[in-house]
Design a protein around this motif. Structure first.
Motif, PDB file in Angstrom:
ATOM      1  N   SER A  15       0.849  -1.214   0.000  1.00  0.00           N
ATOM      2  CA  SER A  15       0.000   0.000   0.000  1.00  0.00           C
ATOM      3  C   SER A  15       0.873   1.249   0.000  1.00  0.00           C
ATOM      4  CB  SER A  15      -0.944   0.008   1.203  1.00  0.00           C
ATOM      5  OG  SER A  15      -0.214   0.096   2.402  1.00  0.00           O
ATOM      6  N   ASN A  16       1.973   1.203   0.713  1.00  0.00           N
ATOM      7  CA  ASN A  16       2.895   2.354   0.677  1.00  0.00           C
ATOM      8  C   ASN A  16       3.439   2.555  -0.731  1.00  0.00           C
ATOM      9  OD1 ASN A  16       3.637   3.814   3.376  1.00  0.00           O
ATOM     10  ND2 ASN A  16       3.341   1.667   3.958  1.00  0.00           N
ATOM     11  N   LYS A  19       0.736   4.160  -2.978  1.00  0.00           N
ATOM     12  CA  LYS A  19       0.642   5.605  -2.671  1.00  0.00           C
ATOM     13  C   LYS A  19       1.828   6.343  -3.302  1.00  0.00           C
ATOM     14  CE  LYS A  19      -1.567   4.552   1.745  1.00  0.00           C
ATOM     15  NZ  LYS A  19      -2.901   5.109   1.712  1.00  0.00           N
ATOM     16  N   THR A  44      -6.921   1.103   4.210  1.00  0.00           N
ATOM     17  CA  THR A  44      -5.585   1.655   3.972  1.00  0.00           C
ATOM     18  C   THR A  44      -5.528   2.405   2.644  1.00  0.00           C
ATOM     19  OG1 THR A  44      -4.689  -0.214   5.199  1.00  0.00           O
ATOM     20  CG2 THR A  44      -3.161   0.938   3.750  1.00  0.00           C
ATOM     21  N   TYR A 199       0.975   2.113   8.389  1.00  0.00           N
ATOM     22  CA  TYR A 199       0.169   0.999   7.883  1.00  0.00           C
ATOM     23  C   TYR A 199       0.787  -0.380   8.135  1.00  0.00           C
ATOM     24  CZ  TYR A 199      -2.152   4.839   5.429  1.00  0.00           C
ATOM     25  OH  TYR A 199      -2.796   6.008   5.137  1.00  0.00           O
ATOM     26  N   VAL A 234       9.899   2.465   5.301  1.00  0.00           N
ATOM     27  CA  VAL A 234       9.189   1.891   4.150  1.00  0.00           C
ATOM     28  C   VAL A 234       9.274   2.775   2.904  1.00  0.00           C
ATOM     29  CG1 VAL A 234       6.915   2.782   4.876  1.00  0.00           C
ATOM     30  CG2 VAL A 234       7.047   0.710   3.470  1.00  0.00           C
ATOM     31  N   GLU A 235       9.322   4.090   3.088  1.00  0.00           N
ATOM     32  CA  GLU A 235       9.402   4.962   1.912  1.00  0.00           C
ATOM     33  C   GLU A 235      10.747   4.793   1.192  1.00  0.00           C
ATOM     34  OE1 GLU A 235       8.341   8.981   2.892  1.00  0.00           O
ATOM     35  OE2 GLU A 235       8.922   9.657   0.889  1.00  0.00           O
ATOM     36  N   CYS A 238      10.310   1.840  -0.942  1.00  0.00           N
ATOM     37  CA  CYS A 238       9.513   2.117  -2.156  1.00  0.00           C
ATOM     38  C   CYS A 238      10.388   2.774  -3.229  1.00  0.00           C
ATOM     39  CB  CYS A 238       8.330   3.029  -1.820  1.00  0.00           C
ATOM     40  SG  CYS A 238       7.120   2.223  -0.761  1.00  0.00           S
ATOM     41  N   THR A 352       7.070   7.388  12.499  1.00  0.00           N
ATOM     42  CA  THR A 352       6.167   6.238  12.576  1.00  0.00           C
ATOM     43  C   THR A 352       5.256   6.339  13.796  1.00  0.00           C
ATOM     44  OG1 THR A 352       7.853   4.900  11.502  1.00  0.00           O
ATOM     45  CG2 THR A 352       6.144   3.701  12.696  1.00  0.00           C
ATOM     46  N   TRP A 355       2.616   8.844  13.348  1.00  0.00           N
ATOM     47  CA  TRP A 355       1.562   8.342  12.463  1.00  0.00           C
ATOM     48  C   TRP A 355       0.573   7.474  13.252  1.00  0.00           C
ATOM     49  CZ3 TRP A 355      -0.734   3.887  10.841  1.00  0.00           C
ATOM     50  CH2 TRP A 355      -1.620   4.013   9.763  1.00  0.00           C
TER      51      TRP A 355
END
Ligand code: NAD
Ligand code: TYD
Length: 382
Positions: A15-16, A19, A44, A199, A234-235, A238, A352, A355
């Motif tokens: 999902s990240n 996005k 999500t 997430y 996580v970014e 990605c 995190t 968030w």
């Protein structure tokens, strides 16, 4: 418009990535295939699903008909396979599901993609492919096994998986390699270290600890807490996948991670400290702290110093076959694709935790199903 099939796009990293791609590129259409296990949540993706460039298909990666239908409905040029059973503890309880999804699902995706991307044969009899297509398998550093106190995983470290989860991911990697060698299919494999960020389902260490701290519950640390993981925001992950997908050399494996090694106990202590600090500094987060709900003692933001501290930590029976240390050497992806992890753990953990403090509705939504039962079964007798 470029069409991507993103499997497991309703889970944490997938999902990240959805996005990230919709934000970074205008000319993308993302088809998400996810069968919404306990780990996949449409909540999500609620904003992305309003975007006409995003299509959601509920289905199993093992189901050939579903995957074929996606390929006949959309001119898919990239497949990024995030879909997997991903939790080591669950794999110890039920290995078969891991083999089914992680190995057979991967083979099914490869097969349908290969058939749809093949344009004929080359002079040696290998399939010829449409220009610019690629299959990317999202794998894990756990395929390399466990390290001692020193050393790093490189792409040439022998595969030595120890848990049913990592064995199934290794099996999947080998099938991807087989398609690359046997059919010259354009593929990449990325092997990343432990991700963290928004997430993340609260069965994994960091989100589980945050949830328990806020509820004033014990924080279960396996064994002596000295196991080391190499944490990747996580970014950053990605960004690495995007680079490998578009610029990675076909057929290559890239390790993703590095320089963020921490012992579990350090993570737990830092998380307690950070949650406490953020709650004190930001009165608007107070409603996230529901310590009193689960305790006869009064655990509120008013007396936070009395209870939100290391006394919450409890050492529990170790995980069976618990790998001691993972650590990635990212030299190859850094040299070839100019990627390196940008987020230091000390910064990423604050982002995190913020968030999670701001998204308690999401946590409540994803843990409203069987989560309680899972928690009792996994931790009740430890
Ligand atoms: P996750 O468990 O959060 O999400 C997995 C997603 O896949 C869920 O949305 C689930 O519904 C879906 N899914 C499961 N089985 C499926 C099936 N048969 N068909 C279709 N969809 C299915 O996992 P994650 O943490 O986002 O991990 C994504 C990928 O990255 C996995 O392949 C995992 O092995 C790999 N990985 C994760 C980490 C990590 O730290 N989280 C580290 C290294 C590698
Ligand atoms: P986890 O988040 O499950 O990821 P992985 O097993 O893929 O590395 O676990 C990270 C580390 O934290 C691992 O060494 C196991 C440990 N751990 C605990 O100590 N307590 C817990 O409740 C969990 C879920 C994990």
């Amino acid at each position: 418009m470029k069409y991507y099939l993103i499997t497991g796009g309703a889970g944490f990293i997938g999902s990240n990535f959805v996005k990230f791609m919709l934000k970074k590129y205008q000319d993308v259409h993302v088809v998400i295939l996810d069968n919404l296990t306990y780990a996949g949540n449409l909540g999500t993706l609620k904003n992305e699903l309003k975007d006409p460039r995003c299509t959601f298909v509920k289905g199993d990666i093992c189901d050939q008909e579903v995957v074929k239908k996606i390929f006949s409905g959309y001119p898919i040029r990239y497949v990024v396979n995030f879909a997997a059973e991903s939790h080591v503890d669950r794999s110890i309880e039920n290995p078969q599901l891991f083999l089914q999804t992680n190995i057979l699902g991967t083979q099914n995706l490869l097969d349908v993609a290969k058939k749809n991307w093949t344009t004929g044969k080359d002079e040696k009899g290998y399939p010829a492919y449409l220009d610019g297509v690629k299959y990317l398998q999202v794998s894990t550093d756990e395929v390399y096994g466990s390290l001692g106190e020193t050393g790093y995983f490189t792409e040439t470290t022998p595969l030595d998986p120890r848990s049913p989860y990592s064995a199934s991911k290794t099996g999947a990697d080998l099938i991807v390699v087989a398609y690359s060698e046997t059919y010259k299919m354009p593929v990449n494999i990325t092997r990343c270290s432990n991700n963290y960020g928004p997430y993340h389902f609260p069965e994994k260490l960091i989100p589980l600890i945050i949830k328990n701290i806020l509820e004033g519950k014990k924080l279960p640390v396996y064994g002596d807490g000295t196991n080391v993981r190499d944490w990747l925001y996580v970014e950053d992950h990605c960004k690495a996948i995007d680079l490998v997908l578009h610029k990675g050399r076909t057929g290559e494996v890239y390790n993703v991670g590095g320089h963020n090694e921490k012992q579990n106990i350090q993570i737990v202590r830092l998380t307690i400290e950070t949650v406490r600090r953020l709650l004190k500094e930001n009165p608007e987060y107070r409603s996230a702290c529901r310590g009193e709900v689960n305790s006869s003692e009064k655990k509120t933001p008013d007396n936070i110093d009395d209870w939100m501290n290391d006394s919450l930590i409890t050492y529990v029976t170790d995980r069976l076959g618990h790998d001691q240390r993972y650590a990635i050497d990212p030299a190859k992806i850094t040299k070839e694709l100019a990627w390196s992890p940008e987020t230091k753990f000390e910064d990423g953990i604050v982002k995190t935790i913020r968030w999670y403090l701001e998204n308690q509705d999401w946590v409540n939504e994803v843990t409203s199903g069987d989560y309680q039962k899972y928690y009792e079964e996994m931790y009740g007798s430890r």
